[in-house]
Motif scaffolding. Sequence first.
Motif, short mmCIF file in Angstrom:
data_model
loop_
_atom_site.label_atom_id
_atom_site.label_comp_id
_atom_site.label_asym_id
_atom_site.label_seq_id
_atom_site.Cartn_x
_atom_site.Cartn_y
_atom_site.Cartn_z
N THR A 1 1.16 -6.59 -13.23
CA THR A 1 2.36 -6.14 -12.52
C THR A 1 2.16 -5.99 -11.02
O THR A 1 3.02 -6.39 -10.24
N TYR A 2 1.02 -5.42 -10.60
CA TYR A 2 0.85 -5.04 -9.19
C TYR A 2 -0.03 -6.02 -8.43
O TYR A 2 -1.01 -6.53 -8.95
N ASP A 3 0.35 -6.22 -7.17
CA ASP A 3 -0.45 -7.06 -6.27
C ASP A 3 -1.48 -6.23 -5.51
O ASP A 3 -2.44 -6.78 -4.96
N GLY A 4 -1.27 -4.93 -5.44
CA GLY A 4 -2.21 -4.07 -4.73
C GLY A 4 -1.93 -2.61 -5.03
O GLY A 4 -0.82 -2.24 -5.43
N PHE A 5 -2.96 -1.77 -4.85
CA PHE A 5 -2.83 -0.32 -5.03
C PHE A 5 -3.19 0.39 -3.74
O PHE A 5 -4.04 -0.08 -2.97
N VAL A 6 -2.57 1.52 -3.53
CA VAL A 6 -2.97 2.46 -2.49
C VAL A 6 -3.28 3.77 -3.19
O VAL A 6 -2.40 4.34 -3.86
N HIS A 7 -4.52 4.23 -3.10
CA HIS A 7 -4.89 5.48 -3.75
C HIS A 7 -5.05 6.57 -2.69
O HIS A 7 -5.81 6.40 -1.73
N LEU A 8 -4.33 7.66 -2.88
CA LEU A 8 -4.38 8.78 -1.94
C LEU A 8 -5.48 9.74 -2.36
O LEU A 8 -5.47 10.25 -3.48
N VAL B 1 0.97 5.29 6.34
CA VAL B 1 1.98 4.24 6.28
C VAL B 1 1.62 3.09 7.22
O VAL B 1 1.73 1.91 6.85
N THR B 2 1.17 3.40 8.41
CA THR B 2 0.77 2.37 9.37
C THR B 2 -0.39 1.55 8.83
O THR B 2 -0.42 0.31 8.93
N ARG B 3 -1.38 2.23 8.26
CA ARG B 3 -2.56 1.56 7.71
C ARG B 3 -2.20 0.64 6.55
O ARG B 3 -2.64 -0.51 6.48
N VAL B 4 -1.36 1.13 5.65
CA VAL B 4 -0.97 0.33 4.48
C VAL B 4 -0.13 -0.88 4.91
O VAL B 4 -0.36 -2.00 4.44
N ALA B 5 0.84 -0.66 5.78
CA ALA B 5 1.68 -1.77 6.25
C ALA B 5 0.83 -2.83 6.94
O ALA B 5 1.07 -4.04 6.78
N GLY B 6 -0.17 -2.40 7.70
CA GLY B 6 -1.03 -3.37 8.38
C GLY B 6 -1.93 -4.11 7.41
O GLY B 6 -2.11 -5.33 7.53
N VAL C 1 -8.23 2.98 -0.56
CA VAL C 1 -8.32 4.44 -0.69
C VAL C 1 -8.13 5.04 0.69
O VAL C 1 -8.83 4.68 1.64
N THR C 2 -7.15 5.93 0.81
CA THR C 2 -6.81 6.43 2.13
C THR C 2 -6.35 7.88 2.07
O THR C 2 -6.16 8.45 0.99
N GLY C 3 -6.19 8.49 3.22
CA GLY C 3 -5.72 9.85 3.33
C GLY C 3 -5.42 10.17 4.78
O GLY C 3 -5.51 9.29 5.64
N GLY C 4 -5.07 11.42 5.05
CA GLY C 4 -4.76 11.81 6.42
C GLY C 4 -3.28 11.99 6.63
O GLY C 4 -2.49 12.07 5.69
N PRO C 5 -2.84 12.06 7.89
CA PRO C 5 -1.42 12.24 8.21
C PRO C 5 -0.57 11.10 7.64
O PRO C 5 -1.01 9.94 7.57
N LEU C 6 0.64 11.43 7.25
CA LEU C 6 1.54 10.46 6.61
C LEU C 6 1.77 9.24 7.48
O LEU C 6 1.75 8.10 6.98
N GLU C 7 2.00 9.42 8.76
CA GLU C 7 2.28 8.28 9.64
C GLU C 7 1.08 7.33 9.70
O GLU C 7 1.24 6.11 9.71
N GLU C 8 -0.13 7.89 9.72
CA GLU C 8 -1.33 7.05 9.73
C GLU C 8 -1.46 6.26 8.44
O GLU C 8 -1.84 5.09 8.45
#
Length: 209
Positions: free
Chosen positions: A131-138, A183-188, A174-181
Amino acid sequence: MKDSPALRLAVTGAPGSGKTAVCTALSLATGLSFATISEQLAKPVADRRLAATVDAPMRGFEQRVDSEARLGTGFVSDGSVLHEWAVAETLRSTRRLGHWMRRPQDLPYRVFEQRYLVAHAGIVVRRARTTYDGFVHLRSDGEAATAAAESEFRTVIDRLLLDTLHETSVPYLVTGGPLEEIVTRVAGMFELPQVIPVTDAVNAALRAA
């Protein structure tokens, strides 16, 4: 992938890690549809024996498959098909003796519960692969937990999800931190288009929380 709106992305993490806020902001910023389910619909309809570990993961899985199928080929999933299974397996594996002493009628069903969740794991992992092309784990920072039991639960589910993501062989961040960071990291990373500025998307997501 920046020219393809067909990206199917899933955001995972322990309860309280911020999945919904990240998914909302990503959806607004990139134009991807937002796949989620109603927690009420995923809950067992009655307090049946082992309802939280047998009935709930199946109801959640059915709801997520239906929700994501309706969105077609491009979306960001809040939790993914792994979520309800991971919660149920963590509930099972972190139970203390006191639980069984309070509910001795459940003891004969312990083996069934374990075998059921092993079988269900195979189903959700296969579904995730296809189903998924990628995951983002918080990452679970542990700060939201106010009690030792809650902290242990978050730690166990966090590790279970990470081990399962590795098993799927689907790319994950695998990521974390402020929400804006985030979203920017994932979009990039996934080269997603920008429909509105990330700052505006994040502010809207925080207002909706």
